[in-house]
Design an enzyme around this catalytic site. Structure first.
Site, PDB file in Angstrom:
ATOM      1  N   ARG A   1     -11.930   7.111  -1.386  1.00 57.07           N
ATOM      2  CA  ARG A   1     -12.163   5.813  -0.734  1.00 57.07           C
ATOM      3  C   ARG A   1     -11.346   5.694   0.542  1.00 57.07           C
ATOM      4  O   ARG A   1     -11.813   5.110   1.518  1.00 57.07           O
ATOM      5  CB  ARG A   1     -11.707   4.680  -1.675  1.00 57.07           C
ATOM      6  CG  ARG A   1     -12.708   4.225  -2.679  1.00 57.07           C
ATOM      7  CD  ARG A   1     -12.223   2.938  -3.314  1.00 57.07           C
ATOM      8  NE  ARG A   1     -11.781   2.011  -2.271  1.00 57.07           N
ATOM      9  CZ  ARG A   1     -10.732   1.205  -2.368  1.00 57.07           C
ATOM     10  NH1 ARG A   1     -10.017   1.152  -3.454  1.00 57.07           N
ATOM     11  NH2 ARG A   1     -10.410   0.406  -1.366  1.00 57.07           N
TER      12      ARG A   1
ATOM     13  N   ASP B   1       0.812  -1.222   0.000  1.00 55.57           N
ATOM     14  CA  ASP B   1       0.000   0.000   0.000  1.00 55.57           C
ATOM     15  C   ASP B   1       0.849   1.278   0.000  1.00 55.57           C
ATOM     16  O   ASP B   1       0.297   2.379  -0.047  1.00 55.57           O
ATOM     17  CB  ASP B   1      -0.934   0.012   1.220  1.00 55.57           C
ATOM     18  CG  ASP B   1      -2.104  -0.942   1.051  1.00 55.57           C
ATOM     19  OD1 ASP B   1      -2.277  -1.497  -0.039  1.00 55.57           O
ATOM     20  OD2 ASP B   1      -2.856  -1.133   2.032  1.00 55.57           O
TER      21      ASP B   1
HETATM   22  C1  UD1 Z   1      -5.563  -6.043   2.771  1.00 51.87           C
HETATM   23  C2  UD1 Z   1      -5.722  -4.536   2.758  1.00 51.87           C
HETATM   24  C3  UD1 Z   1      -5.031  -3.924   1.544  1.00 51.87           C
HETATM   25  C4  UD1 Z   1      -3.584  -4.383   1.478  1.00 51.87           C
HETATM   26  C5  UD1 Z   1      -3.477  -5.903   1.569  1.00 51.87           C
HETATM   27  C6  UD1 Z   1      -2.044  -6.419   1.648  1.00 51.87           C
HETATM   28  C7  UD1 Z   1      -7.884  -4.258   3.831  1.00 51.87           C
HETATM   29  C8  UD1 Z   1      -9.290  -3.815   3.703  1.00 51.87           C
HETATM   30  N1  UD1 Z   1      -7.150  -4.208   2.722  1.00 51.87           N
HETATM   31  O1  UD1 Z   1      -6.227  -6.539   1.618  1.00 51.87           O
HETATM   32  O2  UD1 Z   1      -5.091  -2.516   1.647  1.00 51.87           O
HETATM   33  O3  UD1 Z   1      -3.009  -3.976   0.251  1.00 51.87           O
HETATM   34  O4  UD1 Z   1      -4.179  -6.368   2.750  1.00 51.87           O
HETATM   35  O5  UD1 Z   1      -1.382  -5.821   2.714  1.00 51.87           O
HETATM   36  O6  UD1 Z   1      -7.441  -4.599   4.913  1.00 51.87           O
HETATM   37  N2  UD1 Z   1      -5.172 -13.904  -1.735  1.00 51.87           N
HETATM   38  C9  UD1 Z   1      -5.536 -15.123  -2.255  1.00 51.87           C
HETATM   39  N3  UD1 Z   1      -6.602 -15.781  -1.708  1.00 51.87           N
HETATM   40  C10 UD1 Z   1      -7.309 -15.289  -0.658  1.00 51.87           C
HETATM   41  C11 UD1 Z   1      -6.924 -14.028  -0.124  1.00 51.87           C
HETATM   42  C12 UD1 Z   1      -5.855 -13.359  -0.676  1.00 51.87           C
HETATM   43  O7  UD1 Z   1      -4.908 -15.611  -3.198  1.00 51.87           O
HETATM   44  O8  UD1 Z   1      -8.260 -15.936  -0.198  1.00 51.87           O
HETATM   45  C13 UD1 Z   1      -4.049 -13.158  -2.333  1.00 51.87           C
HETATM   46  C14 UD1 Z   1      -4.485 -11.816  -2.933  1.00 51.87           C
HETATM   47  O9  UD1 Z   1      -4.984 -11.982  -4.227  1.00 51.87           O
HETATM   48  C15 UD1 Z   1      -3.201 -11.027  -2.896  1.00 51.87           C
HETATM   49  C16 UD1 Z   1      -2.512 -11.558  -1.630  1.00 51.87           C
HETATM   50  O10 UD1 Z   1      -3.133 -12.793  -1.316  1.00 51.87           O
HETATM   51  O11 UD1 Z   1      -2.404 -11.319  -4.012  1.00 51.87           O
HETATM   52  C17 UD1 Z   1      -2.633 -10.621  -0.438  1.00 51.87           C
HETATM   53  O12 UD1 Z   1      -3.990 -10.378  -0.165  1.00 51.87           O
HETATM   54  P1  UD1 Z   1      -4.548 -10.079   1.295  1.00 51.87           P
HETATM   55  O13 UD1 Z   1      -3.408 -10.048   2.264  1.00 51.87           O
HETATM   56  O14 UD1 Z   1      -5.659 -11.024   1.569  1.00 51.87           O
HETATM   57  O15 UD1 Z   1      -5.102  -8.633   1.115  1.00 51.87           O
HETATM   58  P2  UD1 Z   1      -6.539  -8.096   1.496  1.00 51.87           P
HETATM   59  O16 UD1 Z   1      -6.939  -8.620   2.834  1.00 51.87           O
HETATM   60  O17 UD1 Z   1      -7.459  -8.250   0.353  1.00 51.87           O
END
Ligand code: UD1
Length: 442
Positions: free
Chosen positions: A408, A316
């Protein structure tokens, strides 16, 4: 060609190269606030959240909770939430599709009701962002999960309709999946162990919030989180942590304009990797107290950046740092490892004179002596911040379009920058001529 509607969208006009000075107040963390709002569903008594930022995403989450039957009342930065009477209605897709964090209600709803339906949030500008890790975690806890017509249907097997504690290994330390499983586990029967958990400060904030309602959680902030389920959670009054990404963005505003500025409240340990990188580039970051930091500017030197889960460098902050690197002496390599499509700001920075080459998820940034103001289009939330930062440093006028992204996640960024002395204002593109000048085919 622009549509009539697009012509009405406001833009941010920035007159660059003003020196900033003074102190800026950091708002509550967006990513914490969103998940804490979902977490409040775990409790059937009154929950008060303080230090809530004023943001479009928070407003959308409020609407989603209201659609589920949650009673909400906002007064300034305080939000009172009562989820005593929640229904089985699903959150409306129109709202969910605009806010990925809305999916976070699945864990609390399932834990409270034993069954729920939540529309899939869908893709977003920075990548596909699947929810498979959330789903697998809930399945390990005894939920039956199927996806039909874009909606995730989840229900707990067995007559007691209570999730069961489980040992869950996450293939990737996903922030959202860790949060979903942690929330669901607070009301599950028995112990849940989350291995390879995310360690972001927002995870610890959620754990603190849940503990303040009587949840039993240990190990948050480390790779192994242990949750011992309880029957019920109770009322709480809880304050959201300061937004480390807003703070990081404002530190760069100081560094990129060669200005000394102070920030509070900030937890410096949440910004360790960002502070280390800034120091490596020349500026000093002085810790003035437990929640106050100061940026002392210096000529900028290139450095390499690779985004990683916490405590690594945050994805981020990647776009904002890239804006800073464009004006640093030497060449830097920026590698984005967390999201697959998060370099879309490059094309816009190039319009301002940045020298950047991209191959796959890697960008080579060669520092240039100056950027020049230009009309640019924000493509996602942090990209919009990067363009504002570039505009603060650029010669001449930068016009940033796509402010819905900025709104946002930044609580009055332009007001805060203006108070520091920046020369920027939001204007509606009025005349046809101006509109043609600002719009581009994207
Ligand atoms: C959260 C933050 C976002 C930040 C991100 C990583 C919130 C609302 N948003 O997003 O601002 O950029 O953490 O620090 O808290 N993934 C999978 N499967 C899943 C879940 C995630 O493959 O079920 C992948 C995603 O596509 C991505 C990676 O894991 O490539 C990291 O995602 P994740 O840590 O889950 O981010 P968010 O929780 O969506």
């Amino acid at each position: 060609m622009t549509t009539h509607l697009e012509e009405q969208q406001p833009v941010l006009k920035i007159q660059g190269q003003a020196t900033l000075k003074g102190e800026v107040t950091i708002s509550g963390a967006k990513n914490s606030a969103l998940v804490l709002m979902a977490g409040a569903i775990l409790c059937s008594e009154d929950c008060r959240l303080r230090n809530l930022p004023s943001l479009a995403d928070i407003h959308r989450m409020t609407q989603i909770l209201a659609a589920l039957g949650v009673k909400l009342q906002r007064n300034g930065d305080i939000l009172d939430i009562n989820a005593q009477h929640i229904g089985q209605d699903q959150a409306p897709y129109e709202l969910v599709s605009q806010l990925r964090a809305s999916f976070f209600v699945i864990g609390p709803l399932l834990a409270r009701l034993g069954m729920t339906r939540v529309p899939l949030p869908g893709g977003c500008a920075i990548g596909a962002r699947p929810v498979d890790l959330h789903v697998r975690g809930l399945q390990a806890m005894g939920a039956d999960v199927r996806i039909e017509h874009g909606v995730v249907h989840a229900c707990v097997k067995g007559s007691r309709q209570r999730l069961q504690g489980a040992k869950i290994y996450l293939d990737y330390p996903s922030v959202g999946a860790t949060e979903t499983i942690m929330m669901a586990a607070t009301l599950a029967e028995g112990e849940t162990i989350i291995e390879n958990a995310a360690q972001e400060p927002e995870i610890t904030d959620l754990a603190n919030f849940c503990r303040s309602m009587g949840a039993k959680i240990k190990g948050d902030g480390s790779k192994t989180i242990i949750v011992s389920g309880v029957e019920k959670l109770h009322s709480t009054d809880y304050s959201v942590i300061p937004d480390r990404i807003e703070a990081g963005t404002l530190l760069i505003a100081g560094a990129i304009t060669q200005s000394e500025i102070s920030l509070a409240p900030v937890f410096p340990e949440h910004l360790a990797s960002v502070i280390a990188k800034l120091r490596a580039m020349g500026p000093q970051v002085v810790i003035d107290g437990p929640d106050r930091i100061r940026l002392v500017p210096a000529p900028l030197k290139a450095t390499d950046i690779e985004t990683l889960p916490f405590p690594g460098f945050p994805t981020d902050m990647q776009a904002q740092f890239m804006a800073l690197l464009t004006l640093s002496e030497g060449s830097s390599i920026v590698t984005e490892t967390v999201f697959e499509n998060r370099l879309r700001h490059v094309a816009e920075l190039q319009r301002m004179g940045a020298d950047i080459r991209v191959k796959g998820n890697v960008a080579l940034v060669r520092g240039v002596p100056f950027l020049s103001g230009a009309p640019v289009m924000a493509t996602d939330l942090r990209a919009s911040a990067a363009l504002v930062l570039a505009g603060l440093a650029a010669k001449g006028t930068t016009v940033v379009q796509g402010l819905q992204h900025l709104d946002r996640g930044y609580d009055n960024l332009e007001g805060k920058l203006r108070k520091l002395g920046a020369n920027l204002r939001r204007v509606n593109v009025a005349s046809e001529q101006e509109s043609a000048e600002y719009s581009r085919v994207n």
